[in-house]
Design an enzyme around this catalytic site. Structure first.
Site, mmCIF file in Angstrom:
data_model
loop_
_atom_site.group_PDB
_atom_site.id
_atom_site.type_symbol
_atom_site.label_atom_id
_atom_site.label_comp_id
_atom_site.label_asym_id
_atom_site.label_seq_id
_atom_site.Cartn_x
_atom_site.Cartn_y
_atom_site.Cartn_z
ATOM 1 N N LYS A 117 19.063 13.103 -94.508
ATOM 2 C CA LYS A 117 17.964 12.676 -93.173
ATOM 3 C C LYS A 117 18.668 12.965 -92.080
ATOM 4 O O LYS A 117 18.268 13.359 -91.521
ATOM 5 C CB LYS A 117 17.440 11.486 -93.201
ATOM 6 C CG LYS A 117 16.637 11.263 -94.678
ATOM 7 C CD LYS A 117 15.708 10.208 -94.867
ATOM 8 C CE LYS A 117 14.869 10.748 -96.169
ATOM 9 N NZ LYS A 117 12.950 10.092 -96.023
ATOM 10 N N LYS A 200 13.535 18.104 -103.183
ATOM 11 C CA LYS A 200 12.124 17.191 -103.254
ATOM 12 C C LYS A 200 11.463 16.891 -102.829
ATOM 13 O O LYS A 200 11.684 17.611 -101.656
ATOM 14 C CB LYS A 200 13.733 15.347 -102.861
ATOM 15 C CG LYS A 200 12.846 14.207 -103.396
ATOM 16 C CD LYS A 200 13.317 12.840 -103.417
ATOM 17 C CE LYS A 200 12.303 12.431 -101.858
ATOM 18 N NZ LYS A 200 12.337 10.893 -101.925
ATOM 19 N N LYS A 203 7.239 13.225 -98.422
ATOM 20 C CA LYS A 203 5.960 13.185 -97.727
ATOM 21 C C LYS A 203 5.825 13.972 -96.448
ATOM 22 O O LYS A 203 5.211 14.131 -96.244
ATOM 23 C CB LYS A 203 6.242 11.676 -97.414
ATOM 24 C CG LYS A 203 5.505 10.629 -97.954
ATOM 25 C CD LYS A 203 5.355 9.229 -97.631
ATOM 26 C CE LYS A 203 5.278 8.112 -98.535
ATOM 27 N NZ LYS A 203 6.798 8.278 -98.571
HETATM 28 N N1 AQP Z 1 9.477 13.663 -105.089
HETATM 29 C C1 AQP Z 1 10.054 12.408 -105.794
HETATM 30 N N2 AQP Z 1 9.648 11.964 -107.213
HETATM 31 C C2 AQP Z 1 10.491 10.752 -107.841
HETATM 32 N N3 AQP Z 1 9.450 9.786 -107.002
HETATM 33 C C3 AQP Z 1 9.284 10.031 -105.836
HETATM 34 N N4 AQP Z 1 9.650 8.976 -104.441
HETATM 35 C C4 AQP Z 1 9.624 10.056 -103.563
HETATM 36 N N5 AQP Z 1 9.400 10.930 -103.824
HETATM 37 C C5 AQP Z 1 9.457 10.825 -104.992
HETATM 38 C C6 AQP Z 1 9.401 7.915 -105.348
HETATM 39 O O1 AQP Z 1 8.705 7.505 -104.141
HETATM 40 C C7 AQP Z 1 9.190 6.021 -104.094
HETATM 41 C C8 AQP Z 1 8.483 5.638 -102.865
HETATM 42 O O2 AQP Z 1 9.378 6.443 -101.720
HETATM 43 P P1 AQP Z 1 9.459 5.902 -100.430
HETATM 44 O O3 AQP Z 1 8.284 6.302 -99.461
HETATM 45 O O4 AQP Z 1 9.667 4.671 -99.830
HETATM 46 O O5 AQP Z 1 10.434 6.912 -99.461
HETATM 47 P P2 AQP Z 1 10.681 7.894 -99.796
HETATM 48 O O6 AQP Z 1 11.579 8.525 -101.739
HETATM 49 O O7 AQP Z 1 12.022 8.955 -98.945
HETATM 50 O O8 AQP Z 1 9.852 9.065 -100.445
HETATM 51 P P3 AQP Z 1 9.325 10.643 -99.079
HETATM 52 O O9 AQP Z 1 7.524 10.709 -99.788
HETATM 53 O O10 AQP Z 1 10.353 11.566 -99.397
HETATM 54 O O11 AQP Z 1 9.176 10.174 -98.227
HETATM 55 P P4 AQP Z 1 9.712 10.898 -96.310
HETATM 56 O O12 AQP Z 1 9.595 11.717 -96.642
HETATM 57 O O13 AQP Z 1 8.915 9.582 -95.431
HETATM 58 O O14 AQP Z 1 11.460 10.577 -96.506
HETATM 59 C C9 AQP Z 1 10.553 5.668 -104.344
HETATM 60 O O15 AQP Z 1 10.621 5.096 -105.773
HETATM 61 C C10 AQP Z 1 10.535 7.047 -104.349
HETATM 62 O O16 AQP Z 1 11.500 6.844 -105.328
#
Ligand code: AQP
Length: 342
Positions: A117, A200, A203
């Site tokens: 990040k 991955k 969001k």
């Molecule tokens: N691509 C993914 N595949 C499987 N699991 C996922 N999770 C997120 N993306 C995937 C799971 O969703 C939960 C919540 O995640 P989060 O929102 O707290 O943080 P993150 O993993 O950083 O999610 P994002 O979507 O990638 O958010 P941003 O872009 O804002 O950093 C977790 O259990 C995660 O494993």
């Protein structure tokens, strides 16, 4: 207290850092709902994690409600699970400070999500983004949670949570915190970006075309799968043939997770199928599974006061568990409390 005497308890959370994606649904929410009723379940909208990167104050409360609506629409029942947003339970932040003093800088330096990040901008990102795993450890351990369902991307942070619990227990000669188990199972542990199967689905990814949002309509979902990157080969005859084909593997795994089947069963249903056959079938399946949830989400979002009420009630229940654990932690550390004898 020994490690077997903790009440089995699940904690997990999602950041309101943008609209929910199919990755959040398959890797997290669907599994959270599946654990309901099996043991005590506590689910959180982790808004304090969201602000580790800039969030527009005018949008944050609504994004928090949208994540809560996603949980509720997917079947989370507030009478069976505790649902709340993190900032309403101050004990998370208070325990995080103690864990900042337990965790070592060298441990934080090894966190791959921070490196991903922060990228080449590491000097300029917030201190909160760097310390994020200590707050995540506090989120889990303030409930002495024994199980944390997460996607593969969060595995390292749960391992760090165990390291923090073990060091705290060792330093203070106690068994106060459990060594929490990550629960990472099923075909959807890492849903990948539709435009690049090595990254991955997130969001906050740059292009909307790289993710399926929980609120996308049928046309958008069909278009995104149609344009999803693939190699030119058709689907293989056996699942071993997906090796070194990240995009093909991702689409098969999404199909499997949406339809509660294994990737082997998907390949058995579509052996040697071309993308012109498989992609529309995947889009139809995704629409059939997601449309009822996104309709429910819209219904919840039309009544924000009701979401706020549910989160407030959940926060009260969460505080009833968290506050005594925080008080005991303060006593173990030796922090003076004027109310200690009350
Ligand atoms: N691509 C993914 N595949 C499987 N699991 C996922 N999770 C997120 N993306 C995937 C799971 O969703 C939960 C919540 O995640 P989060 O929102 O707290 O943080 P993150 O993993 O950083 O999610 P994002 O979507 O990638 O958010 P941003 O872009 O804002 O950093 C977790 O259990 C995660 O494993």
């Amino acid at each position: 207290m020994n490690q077997t005497s903790f009440t089995p308890r699940v904690f997990s959370g999602i950041k309101p850092s943008g609209g929910l994606t199919l990755g959040n649904y398959l890797g997290a929410i669907k599994r959270f709902v599946g654990m309901q009723g099996q043991m005590e379940t506590i689910y959180c909208v982790v808004d304090m994690h969201a602000i580790t990167v800039w969030q527009d104050p005018k949008e944050l409360a609504n994004m928090t409600r949208e994540v809560a609506a996603g949980y509720l629409a997917a079947g989370l029942d507030p009478s069976q699970s505790i649902l709340f947003n993190q900032s309403q339970v101050a004990a998370h932040a208070e325990l995080a400070w103690i864990f900042n003093c337990v965790a070592r800088v060298g441990w934080m330096n090894r966190m791959t999500q921070f490196k991903d990040k922060a990228g080449s901008n590491a000097e300029k990102v917030s201190l909160g983004l760097y310390a994020y795993p200590a707050l995540m450890a506090a989120d889990i351990l303030i409930y002495q949670a024994t199980h944390v369902p997460v996607g593969e991307d969060q595995k390292q942070h749960v391992e760090l949570t165990r390291d923090i619990a073990a060091k705290f227990n060792h330093d203070f000669k106690t068994d106060f915190f459990p060594l929490t188990e990550p629960v990472i199972e099923g075909p959807a542990m890492r849903i990948m970006n539709l435009r690049d199967g090595t990254k991955k689905m997130s969001k906050s990814g740059e292009s909307d075309m790289e993710r399926i949002n929980m609120t996308d309509d049928a046309d958008k979902i069909a278009k995104k799968f149609k344009k999803a990157k693939t190699d030119p080969e058709p689907l293989p005859e056996t699942v071993e043939g997906l090796k070194d084909r990240p995009e093909a593997r991702n689409l098969v795994e999404i199909y499997a997770a949406l339809n509660d089947m294994t990737p082997e069963a998907v390949i058995a249903e579509y052996p040697g199928a071309g993308w012109g056959t498989f992609k529309p079938a995947l889009a139809d399946l995704a629409v059939a599974k997601l449309a009822p949830i996104s309709e429910e989400m819209a219904r919840f979002m039309a009544d924000p006061a009701e979401i706020d009420r549910i989160l407030g009630e959940g926060a009260e229940k969460a505080r009833a568990i968290a506050n005594p654990i925080l008080r005991d932690t303060y006593d173990i550390v030796g922090l003076l409390r004027s109310d200690a004898t009350r």
